[in-house]
Scaffold this active site. Structure first.
Site, short mmCIF file in Angstrom:
data_model
loop_
_atom_site.label_atom_id
_atom_site.label_comp_id
_atom_site.label_asym_id
_atom_site.label_seq_id
_atom_site.Cartn_x
_atom_site.Cartn_y
_atom_site.Cartn_z
N TYR A 55 0.80 -1.17 0.09
CA TYR A 55 0.16 0.08 -0.34
C TYR A 55 0.89 1.36 0.11
O TYR A 55 1.83 1.38 0.77
CB TYR A 55 -0.88 -0.01 1.22
CG TYR A 55 -1.56 1.38 1.06
CD1 TYR A 55 -2.90 1.51 0.47
CD2 TYR A 55 -1.38 2.21 2.17
CE1 TYR A 55 -3.58 2.79 0.48
CE2 TYR A 55 -2.24 3.33 2.34
CZ TYR A 55 -3.11 3.77 1.22
OH TYR A 55 -4.17 4.91 1.38
N GLY A 62 -6.56 4.69 -0.58
CA GLY A 62 -8.03 4.79 -0.15
C GLY A 62 -8.74 3.54 -0.97
O GLY A 62 -8.31 2.52 -0.80
N HIS A 85 -4.59 16.61 -3.42
CA HIS A 85 -4.93 16.75 -2.29
C HIS A 85 -4.39 18.30 -1.73
O HIS A 85 -5.08 18.91 -0.61
CB HIS A 85 -4.10 16.08 -1.04
CG HIS A 85 -4.61 14.68 -1.15
ND1 HIS A 85 -4.52 13.75 -1.85
CD2 HIS A 85 -5.45 14.08 -0.25
CE1 HIS A 85 -5.12 12.75 -1.56
NE2 HIS A 85 -5.68 12.86 -0.52
N ASN A 206 0.83 12.25 5.09
CA ASN A 206 0.09 11.46 6.03
C ASN A 206 0.73 11.77 7.34
O ASN A 206 1.85 11.40 7.62
CB ASN A 206 0.14 9.86 5.81
CG ASN A 206 -0.81 9.10 5.98
OD1 ASN A 206 -0.98 7.82 5.96
ND2 ASN A 206 -2.06 9.75 6.33
N ARG A 294 -11.10 33.61 46.52
CA ARG A 294 -10.64 32.57 47.28
C ARG A 294 -10.29 31.24 46.64
O ARG A 294 -9.69 30.25 47.12
CB ARG A 294 -12.03 32.44 48.12
CG ARG A 294 -11.77 31.50 49.38
CD ARG A 294 -12.83 31.48 50.53
NE ARG A 294 -13.97 32.02 49.99
CZ ARG A 294 -15.18 31.64 50.22
NH1 ARG A 294 -15.23 30.09 50.62
NH2 ARG A 294 -16.34 31.83 49.77
#
Length: 373
Positions: A55, A62, A85, A206, A294
């Site tokens: 891959y 994808g 992209h 990535n 306080r």
């Protein structure tokens, strides 16, 4: 790589100490990292030349992961991945975030588990050390599948196809600068445009470096604000003629929350020797102060604990390897996983946002008390 500290990360957007505005904090790669980088790159090269589908190396991405890509098209595959992209929109990310993105990506790839050649890391560092800031639109994919769009724009600039933010003479320090074509900017800086080999485009886009850079920038930017909030809180105690009794260490030791204990200590130190406090230590008929005075150690201390936890998460992420698949050169394995998912960063950001808002909320209550009194 793998050993960045918060102080070093803070210095990256701040620039070189004593240098002109915008001058980068130089970064160098530890030579001891080179053998691991070369070994993982060799694993990828063998996979690209082999017949087994891997891959991101010789397959599509994808839903196209089962589609084989010929060896002749592997470089084109990576190039098209970056181009496809680079679809972010909106105003560019701040230069400080862009510098962090470059540094974090270089540090991650230098761990030697991403399969990139040394030239990829060298180019990232050369761009950073030259003071160049990639033009990265602020709206795009960030988180679940990796920071794909922002990192694609960063990579596109390294390739000479995108843009950089360039500050002109006379621009104010900390300004955004103007958008300039990357090819001309790289040429002027003497940096060769990056040409991608197998898996390198995927390794560059990535990961969680944009998410982490944004979160670190927010955290580091809030640090001086928190310091100011503590000082102003102590000043408000004096201005309202409040008591330092709520900061007694015995109260906070009984609860045991570290942030609360530390904030109470800060207030004791800030109020030590106060002549105003001494002037009403006796004869003051008020029983106790309002919550906004306080309970400052309890509120701001809880926020400090959250911010400290976020800092630990982000420091781990800044030193992490978060692309996919990952390369283990010792046995030649390439394993697909999900380190690109930014859930740890997202949850840290949610905690930071709540803590920052609460520091502001108690400050608003102090202001209301002073005005309404």
């Amino acid at each position: 790589p793998g050993h960045l500290t918060l102080d070093e990360l803070q210095a990256i957007p701040a620039g070189a100490p004593g240098g002109p505005p915008g001058a980068p904090q130089p970064m160098l790669m530890d030579p001891q990292a080179l053998p691991g980088i070369l070994a993982s790159a060799a694993v990828v090269r063998r996979a690209a030349e082999g017949g087994v589908p891997v891959y991101g190396v010789n397959t599509g991405f994808g839903k196209l992961a089962s589609t084989r890509i010929s060896e002749a098209d592997l470089a084109t595959l990576q190039l098209n991945l970056i181009r496809s992209h680079s679809v972010g929109v909106g105003e560019p990310l701040a230069p400080a975030v862009g510098r962090l993105m470059l540094a974090l990506k270089a540090a991650s790839l230098a761990r030697g588990h991403s399969g990139v050649r040394p030239v990829v890391i060298d180019t990232l560092l050369a761009v950073h050390n030259a003071g160049l800031v990639p033009w990265v639109p602020s709206q795009g994919s960030v988180g679940a599948s990796g920071d794909l769009a922002p990192l694609a724009h960063m990579t596109l600039a390294l390739m000479g196809e995108g843009h950089f933010l360039v500050a002109d003479a006379g621009d104010p320090a900390g300004g955004m600068g103007r958008r300039a074509p990357a090819a001309a900017v790289l040429q002027a800086a003497g940096i060769a445009p990056l040409q991608l080999a197998a898996k390198e485009g995927l390794a560059l886009i990535n990961g969680t470096q944009t998410s982490t850079a944004l979160a670190l920038h927010a955290l580091l930017s809030f640090e001086p604000v928190l310091e100011s909030a503590l000082v102003i809180g102590a000043l408000t105690v004096d201005a309202a003629r409040g008591s330092d009794g709520p900061f007694d260490p015995r109260i906070h030791a009984l609860r045991g929350q570290p942030g609360q204990i530390d904030v109470a200590q800060y207030y004791r130190a800030l109020l030590a020797g106060s002549a105003i406090r001494a002037s009403h230590a006796e004869g003051d008929d008020r029983v106790q102060d309002p919550y906004c005075l306080r309970c400052q150690p309890q509120v701001v201390g809880a926020c400090l604990d959250q911010l400290r936890h976020a800092a630990l998460v982000l420091l781990r992420e800044a030193n992490a390897v978060t692309d996919n698949p990952l390369v283990f050169a010792e046995d030649g394995a390439m394993i697909s996983g999900g380190n690109f998912h930014a859930e740890p960063v997202a949850l840290a950001c949610d905690a930071m946002a709540t803590a920052i808002a609460e520091v502001g909320a108690i400050a608003e209550r102090r202001i209301a008390m002073l005005i309404d009194a």
